[in-house]
Design a protein around this motif. Structure first.
Motif, short mmCIF file in Angstrom:
data_model
loop_
_atom_site.label_atom_id
_atom_site.label_comp_id
_atom_site.label_asym_id
_atom_site.label_seq_id
_atom_site.Cartn_x
_atom_site.Cartn_y
_atom_site.Cartn_z
N GLY A 1 21.50 19.78 9.95
CA GLY A 1 22.06 18.92 10.99
C GLY A 1 21.11 17.87 11.52
O GLY A 1 21.13 17.54 12.71
N LEU B 1 18.42 14.82 1.31
CA LEU B 1 19.68 14.47 1.97
C LEU B 1 20.54 15.72 2.15
O LEU B 1 21.12 15.93 3.23
CB LEU B 1 20.43 13.42 1.16
CG LEU B 1 21.76 12.94 1.73
CD1 LEU B 1 21.56 12.31 3.10
CD2 LEU B 1 22.43 11.95 0.79
N VAL B 2 20.62 16.56 1.14
CA VAL B 2 21.41 17.78 1.23
C VAL B 2 20.80 18.73 2.27
O VAL B 2 21.52 19.34 3.06
CB VAL B 2 21.50 18.47 -0.14
CG1 VAL B 2 22.30 19.77 -0.04
CG2 VAL B 2 22.14 17.54 -1.17
N THR C 1 20.08 25.15 0.17
CA THR C 1 20.20 23.73 -0.23
C THR C 1 20.38 23.62 -1.72
O THR C 1 21.21 22.84 -2.21
CB THR C 1 18.94 22.96 0.22
OG1 THR C 1 18.83 22.99 1.64
CG2 THR C 1 19.02 21.50 -0.24
N SER D 1 18.94 17.88 4.89
CA SER D 1 19.13 17.33 6.24
C SER D 1 20.55 17.56 6.74
O SER D 1 20.77 17.82 7.92
CB SER D 1 18.80 15.84 6.25
OG SER D 1 19.67 15.10 5.41
N GLU D 2 21.53 17.50 5.83
CA GLU D 2 22.91 17.78 6.22
C GLU D 2 23.07 19.26 6.56
O GLU D 2 23.82 19.62 7.49
CB GLU D 2 23.86 17.40 5.08
CG GLU D 2 23.95 15.88 4.85
CD GLU D 2 24.79 15.54 3.63
OE1 GLU D 2 25.13 16.47 2.87
OE2 GLU D 2 25.09 14.35 3.43
N PRO E 1 20.24 13.97 11.19
CA PRO E 1 20.71 12.69 10.65
C PRO E 1 19.54 11.75 10.33
O PRO E 1 18.40 11.99 10.72
CB PRO E 1 21.56 12.13 11.79
CG PRO E 1 20.89 12.66 13.03
CD PRO E 1 20.38 14.03 12.67
N ASN F 1 22.58 14.24 -6.28
CA ASN F 1 22.15 14.13 -4.89
C ASN F 1 20.64 14.20 -4.76
O ASN F 1 19.95 14.72 -5.64
CB ASN F 1 22.76 15.27 -4.05
CG ASN F 1 24.25 15.37 -4.23
OD1 ASN F 1 24.74 16.29 -4.86
ND2 ASN F 1 24.98 14.44 -3.66
N ARG G 1 23.79 24.06 -2.90
CA ARG G 1 24.70 22.98 -2.54
C ARG G 1 24.45 21.70 -3.34
O ARG G 1 25.20 20.74 -3.22
CB ARG G 1 24.58 22.66 -1.05
CG ARG G 1 24.92 23.84 -0.15
CD ARG G 1 24.98 23.42 1.30
NE ARG G 1 25.27 24.55 2.18
CZ ARG G 1 25.67 24.44 3.44
NH1 ARG G 1 25.81 23.23 3.99
NH2 ARG G 1 25.90 25.50 4.17
#
Length: 275
Positions: A29, A22-23, A73, A25-26, A31, A18, A76
């Motif tokens: 929350g 991106l991780v 992050t 931002s997820e 987009p 990954n 994850r």
């Protein structure tokens, strides 16, 4: 004395599946991370690889990021298979050789250290370092960004600290931010390994390895540095309980051919011989 080598690696999509941004931002929350990065790339506002750091400093939606969220992050991040095994294997790869493993990346240092906790010592990780506001916890500025040409500076500092020659450097990466450091390593007869099939990186790297397993990078290392043959390499993988099911060595010529507007007169036509 053991022959000492410096093995430096990028992080995002080199040791992981990954992208850190991106991780993150997820997690918070927000987009449209890829759209934001694409926009920054198109206007050449920041150095390639440092887009996430720029967003954390300047984008209103990323300004609320705190140190704890960067560490979460990292937890994850989905690492490639056997990253921990790869790091352990380097410690006892061959008698008379020592491989020092470092990570140099533009990703925030907190993310990398959290993702590689228990695998790579924190002092062997060089990511983007932030200065935080003590009262609010928000990022105030960047202390150092290991992106693009900045990676060369970090690499040279590590090399000088270890006291090794340039030709004993091995660097692996996957993206455009790795191009400057790969060209630097190539210039001094080191070994560069691409872990992506993107043409702009494979044309520069001396070797390309495509796999979802981090142990795969040992193949060019064992071939180029230790001069092992394929049978011995397979035995090493077997000693770790791994089997090389598919190992394809390919060289691909990619051509685009177009008919000329007019025939070139000074090129002799092939002569046909009568049978």
């Amino acid at each position: 004395m053991a022959k000492q080598y410096l093995l430096a690696s990028d992080f995002d999509q080199t040791l992981s599946f990954n992208d850190s941004g991106l991780v993150l931002s997820e997690l918070i929350g927000v987009p449209g991370f890829h759209d934001k990065v694409t926009g920054l790339s198109q206007i050449n506002l920041v150095q390639q690889g440092a887009e996430l750091s720029y967003l954390i400093l300047h984008d209103p939606e990323f300004r609320r990021v705190r140190r704890e969220q960067l560490m979460e992050t990292g937890k994850r991040i989905r690492l490639k298979h056997d990253v921990a095994l790869f790091a352990r294997a380097l410690d006892n790869l061959a008698e008379g050789y020592k491989f020092s493993f470092y990570v140099i990346s533009a990703a925030p240092q907190e993310i990398i250290q959290s993702a590689l906790e228990g695998i790579v010592p924190p002092e062997h990780i060089f990511g983007t370092r932030f200065r935080y506001n003590e009262s609010t916890g928000e990022v105030e500025s960047i202390i150092r960004a290991s992106a693009g040409w900045g990676k060369i500076t970090v690499l040279e500092e590590i090399r000088a600290q270890l006291g090794i020659s340039h030709d004993h450097i091995i660097y692996m990466g996957d993206g455009s931010s790795d191009l400057p450091v790969m060209m630097h390593v190539n210039q001094h007869d080191g070994l560069t390994i691409a872990v992506s099939e993107a043409k702009f990186i494979t044309r520069v790297a001396r070797r390309t390895v495509l796999s979802d397993n981090a142990m795969s990078v040992l193949v060019p290392l064992l071939e180029k540095v230790l001069r092992w043959d394929s049978a011995r390499i397979r035995r090493l993988f077997a000693s770790y309980g791994l089997t090389l099911l598919e190992w394809e060595k390919m060289r691909t010529d990619m051509l685009t051919i177009q008919e000329a507007a007019e025939p070139v007169s000074d090129v002799p036509a092939p002569q046909l011989k009568a049978l």
